[in-house]
Design an enzyme around this catalytic site. Structure first.
Site: not given
Ligand SMILES: Cc1cc2nc3c(=O)[nH]c(=O)nc-3n(C[C@H](O)[C@H](O)[C@H](O)COP(=O)(O)OP(=O)(O)OC[C@H]3O[C@@H](n4cnc5c(N)ncnc54)[C@H](O)[C@@H]3O)c2cc1C
Length: 283
Positions: A14, A121, A264
């Protein structure tokens, strides 16, 4: 049928988009050195709300010009569907077939966590599948030590399952230093019939204060004994690097020995720490 990376080389690197022209120049050399060992792909982070949009594009282009398999990260928070679609179109034009789909975290001052048309997400994954079918192999994030905003481990796991059910092909975890947390997470996923590869994210240790700051923000635990040892080295960078290398090498060995589907590496745009791990792991 979507491609599922269940076997073969699942080792990836990454990068983040540099802020300056000088940083971009340095990245050219870093990429050359990292690419020489033959990773599966490179991923490039993306600032939520589009804050790094152009720099992410530039970094992705740098990789694509060298024919490197590239997975841009794409976060949905603070963006409209039209903006997300524009970005997907841009990547398809560059013959990109892999995306890391995330909610993202808005930088402070950019608004509430639920800003934007796609709030989580899983909604982004659904949207990508609806709009582009199987054009992209979709990776999502996973949290063996539980996402910091999740009300409970179970609720977080259910959120993870929603992303998988929406069409994610694979997952990359937040970094961690407790291998047990990862294996316990895999067991819990299996019980929920989640079958995609969950690749552990590994962060080399090179700088204690930066690591402590990141870890507090993202909910990754630094085991007390590791924290104490690192603290004890003070400004002795060499000792921090050496000890950090041994800790992370031990973690990677255990992950691989016990069946992780790959690793990764969060390279932080530095080739040397990741290459040293790569070499000592005999990858
Ligand atoms: C491999 C990796 C790469 C990353 N790269 C980046 C990047 O490039 N840019 C950046 O800004 N951040 C990045 N992050 C950080 C990430 O964006 C944060 O951790 C963010 O807070 C959550 O993203 P997520 O996609 O996991 O969110 P989600 O999967 O949407 O989850 C976020 C939170 O909401 C809760 N949740 C999920 N879906 C729902 C729903 N439908 N209803 C209610 N609650 C829900 C989950 O339990 C969690 O607490 C990365 C993280 C990882 C692990």
């Amino acid at each position: 049928m979507r491609s599922r990376d269940t076997n073969g080389n699942n080792y990836s690197f990454e990068l983040f988009p540099p802020k300056t022209a000088e940083g971009m120049e340095k990245l050219v050399d870093t990429v050359e050195r990292l690419n020489a060992v033959g990773p599966r792909y490179f991923s490039v982070t993306y600032g939520a709300g589009g804050s790094t949009r152009e720099r992410t594009f530039e970094t992705v282009s740098l990789l694509r010009r060298q024919g490197i398999d590239t997975a841009p990260h794409l976060s949905c928070i603070g963006s409209s569907r039209t903006e997300v679609l524009d970005i997907l179109r841009h990547y398809r034009e560059q013959d990109i077939h892999r995306i890391v789909a995330l909610r993202g975290d808005l930088p402070s001052g950019m608004g509430a966590v639920t800003t934007g048309e796609l709030r989580y997400a899983n909604e982004l994954v659904t949207f990508i599948r609806e709009e582009t079918g199987d054009a992209f192999h979709i990776e999502v994030a996973a949290y063996p030590e539980v996402h910091p905003q999740a009300p409970s481990a179970m609720r977080d796991l259910e959120s993870f399952k929603r992303k998988v059910d929406a069409g994610a092909d694979a997952a990359i975890t937040q970094y961690f230093y407790n291998a047990d947390a990862y294996f316990s997470f895999l067991d819990a996923c299996e019980r929920l019939d989640i079958r995609i590869p969950i690749v552990p994210g590994v962060m080399p240790i090179t700088n204690y204060s930066r690591l402590a700051r990141f870890s507090d923000a993202c909910g990754a635990e630094i085991p007390r004994w590791v924290r104490k040892r690192l603290e004890g080295y003070g400004d002795d960078i060499e000792s921090i690097r050496e000890f950090g290398h041994q800790v992370v090498l031990g973690l990677c060995r255990r992950l691989i020995d016990q069946g992780a589907p790959g690793i990764h590496f969060y390279t932080m745009n530095q080739a040397a720490p990741t290459l040293r791990l790569w070499r000592d792991l005999g990858l």
